[in-house]
Design a protein around this motif. Structure first.
Motif, mmCIF file in Angstrom:
data_model
loop_
_atom_site.group_PDB
_atom_site.id
_atom_site.type_symbol
_atom_site.label_atom_id
_atom_site.label_comp_id
_atom_site.label_asym_id
_atom_site.label_seq_id
_atom_site.Cartn_x
_atom_site.Cartn_y
_atom_site.Cartn_z
ATOM 1 N N ASP A 188 0.820 -1.209 0.000
ATOM 2 C CA ASP A 188 0.000 0.000 0.000
ATOM 3 C C ASP A 188 0.854 1.258 0.000
ATOM 4 O OD1 ASP A 188 -2.339 -1.534 0.113
ATOM 5 O OD2 ASP A 188 -2.063 -1.809 2.275
ATOM 6 N N VAL A 189 0.514 2.147 -0.885
ATOM 7 C CA VAL A 189 1.253 3.403 -0.976
ATOM 8 C C VAL A 189 1.007 4.233 0.282
ATOM 9 C CG1 VAL A 189 1.434 5.598 -2.213
ATOM 10 C CG2 VAL A 189 1.184 3.443 -3.486
ATOM 11 N N VAL A 190 2.092 4.778 0.827
ATOM 12 C CA VAL A 190 1.984 5.680 1.978
ATOM 13 C C VAL A 190 2.059 7.105 1.452
ATOM 14 C CG1 VAL A 190 3.013 6.387 4.165
ATOM 15 C CG2 VAL A 190 3.177 4.003 3.413
ATOM 16 N N ALA A 191 1.025 7.861 1.724
ATOM 17 C CA ALA A 191 1.005 9.231 1.207
ATOM 18 C C ALA A 191 1.331 10.238 2.295
ATOM 19 C CB ALA A 191 -0.367 9.540 0.608
ATOM 20 N N SER A 192 1.133 9.853 3.548
ATOM 21 C CA SER A 192 1.161 10.868 4.613
ATOM 22 C C SER A 192 2.403 10.749 5.496
ATOM 23 C CB SER A 192 -0.090 10.737 5.477
ATOM 24 O OG SER A 192 -0.087 9.458 6.086
#
Ligand SMILES: [Zn+2]
Length: 489
Positions: free
Chosen positions: A106-110
């Motif tokens: 899962d991409v971490v954006a934060s």
């Protein structure tokens, strides 16, 4: 709960697939499924962080494209809601470019990236002994040594016309201490790394390499093609390398099967008052490294790796790494055939850091004396053994002429300049150690150092760990000495 178990089982299995190429030689092998899948977080044995790295290195363009996977097990006593990685290269502007960050798939954006500190909030809190897989994709624009961007003495991550150095270039999982992830702010004096052992499995792909390009990389080379090399460096605080199209390599093979490798530039020329042949410089440096290696191996415990690399660095002074050290260019070129000089002292000093840093770690910013005073005193131990006639010279040349002042247990942040830092931490540090030795006796002193090396191997040591190894009598005997040299005696 069942869903959670399934999640970990799947992520573990994915981990096995991802890390399948890693050999079974790791002392921290995490590939044995027995008993893990039923209750993954409770029955597993603790393992070191495992970094699987693929780096595309363009030596000509001075760029590196990196894919770094980190399998991290929560070996703290806390449930973690975030994880912190230290990105040493991001202390410099326009050097580190993060392209992608994922937890499992899962991409971490934060995330937040502030100077060296990359804080990643976790989607789900990470329980004790549970694991998480991180993926970073980033580019490095390697800074030019002497180009004004980096401090020259930090040239262990930098390039010149004849060398590209990649040390402290990969992400490390921050050390978790007393409920905090440790990131020491960058500073222009001393070092600020605080790094714990990890397993490194690194593939280097060379993009359009010049035909004579040589790689000096720590660890065990496990696979090689003309443009791709794979290394394993297990139980190591970092994985470092240096590349040059102008390297000569000299070897010393030891009876133990281990080897010392010396990488010098092909255009090495003596610039001393009394020029000597390049071969004499190489012989002197390799002999100093080998003698000190053997001596410290006997005194402080067995060196854990197969190879030790000593690399002529195109930057001042020297730098300690795990399984590899840099010794500054000018110490080679200024060698005149007389051992009374920095080529021998800095080589021995950096070799000593294989025990006082690579094996016994410490917070280099807050407790720099733990590695620097011991590495500098190790120079004196070497002189006593191999050049006993130079003992007085060493004290005068290395220590007394600077009339050192300041507390030994200062932090790197306490000083206005490098000289003041070295005087207090290194030089008054060796005076303190020597006075302690005279007071408690030579045998007791060397027993203390050996016990310290053994007790703190693989750890981050703190001053109290060192002093705790002294007997109540020894503490009493040395009270005035410690009061004289330490802010916190
Ligand atoms: Zn040092």
């Amino acid at each position: 709960m069942r869903l959670l178990t399934l999640f970990f089982a799947v992520s573990l299995l994915m981990g096995f697939a991802t890390w399948a190429f890693s050999a079974d030689t790791s002392p921290h092998n995490d590939q044995t499924p027995t008993g893990i899948l039923d209750d993954p977080c409770e029955t597993d044995t603790p393992s070191l962080p495992r970094h699987t790295v693929v780096a595309d290195i363009n030596y000509t363009d001075k760029t590196v494209s990196v894919e770094q996977r980190i399998l991290y097990q929560n070996t703290t006593n806390s449930i973690l809601s975030d994880i912190v990685l230290n990105i040493e290269s991001n202390r410099w502007a326009n050097t580190f470019f993060l392209k992608e960050l994922r937890i499992d798939d899962d991409v971490v954006a934060s995330y937040t990236l502030t100077e060296k500190r990359l804080t990643i909030p976790l989607f789900t809190p990470l329980n004790k002994n549970c694991r998480i897989s991180l993926l970073l994709k980033f580019d490095l624009h390697v800074p030019q040594i002497g180009g004004g961007l980096i401090t020259d003495s930090k040239g262990y991550l930098g390039y010149t016309e004849r060398q590209m150095n990649l040390a402290h270039w990969l992400a490390t999982v921050a050390v978790y201490h007393m409920g905090q992830w440790i990131t020491q702010p960058a500073f222009y004096i001393g070092e600020q790394e605080v790094v714990a052992p990890a397993d490194w499995l690194v593939t280097l792909n060379l993009i359009n390499p010049p035909p004579t390009l040589t790689i000096a990389a720590a660890g065990v080379e496990t696979n090689t093609t003309p443009t791709s090399k794979r290394y394993e460096h297990l139980n190591s605080r970092e994985f470092s390398l240096s590349l040059s199209h102008q390297f000569n390599v000299a070897y010393e093979f030891l009876p133990s099967g281990k080897q010392i490798e010396l990488y010098t530039f092909t255009d090495l020329v003596s610039q001393g008052n009394r020029p000597v042949l390049p071969e004499e410089i190489v012989i002197h440096a390799l002999r100093s490294a080998t003698q000190s290696f053997n001596m410290f191996n006997d005194l402080f415990g067995t060196y854990p790796y197969e190879r030790l690399l000593v690399v002529q660095g195109d930057f001042p002074d020297g730098m300690e790494l795990s399984g590899m050290v840099f010794v500054g260019d000018r110490w080679f070129t200024r060698y005149t055939g007389d051992p009374r000089g920095y080529l021998m002292l800095i080589t021995v000093h950096e070799v000593a850091h294989q025990w006082w840093y690579a094996q016994v770690g410490n917070n280099a910013a807050l407790n720099p004396w733990l590695d620097e005073a011991l590495a500098t005193y190790s120079e004196y131990i070497f002189i006593e053994e191999y050049y006993p006639d130079l003992r007085e010279w060493w004290w005068e040349f290395r220590v007394n002429q600077y009339a050192p002042e300041g507390f030994v247990d200062s932090t790197v942040y306490d000083f206005p300049n490098v000289r003041a830092y070295i005087n207090a931490v290194y030089l008054r540090g060796v005076r303190m150690l020597h006075e302690i030795r005279v007071k408690i006796g030579k045998e007791a002193f060397f027993t203390l150092l050996a016990n310290y090396a053994k007790a703190e191997k693989g750890e981050i040591a703190y001053p109290q760990d060192f002093w705790a190894l002294m007997s109540p009598d020894q503490l009493e005997q040395t009270r005035d000495i410690r009061k004289n040299y330490l802010r916190i005696p």
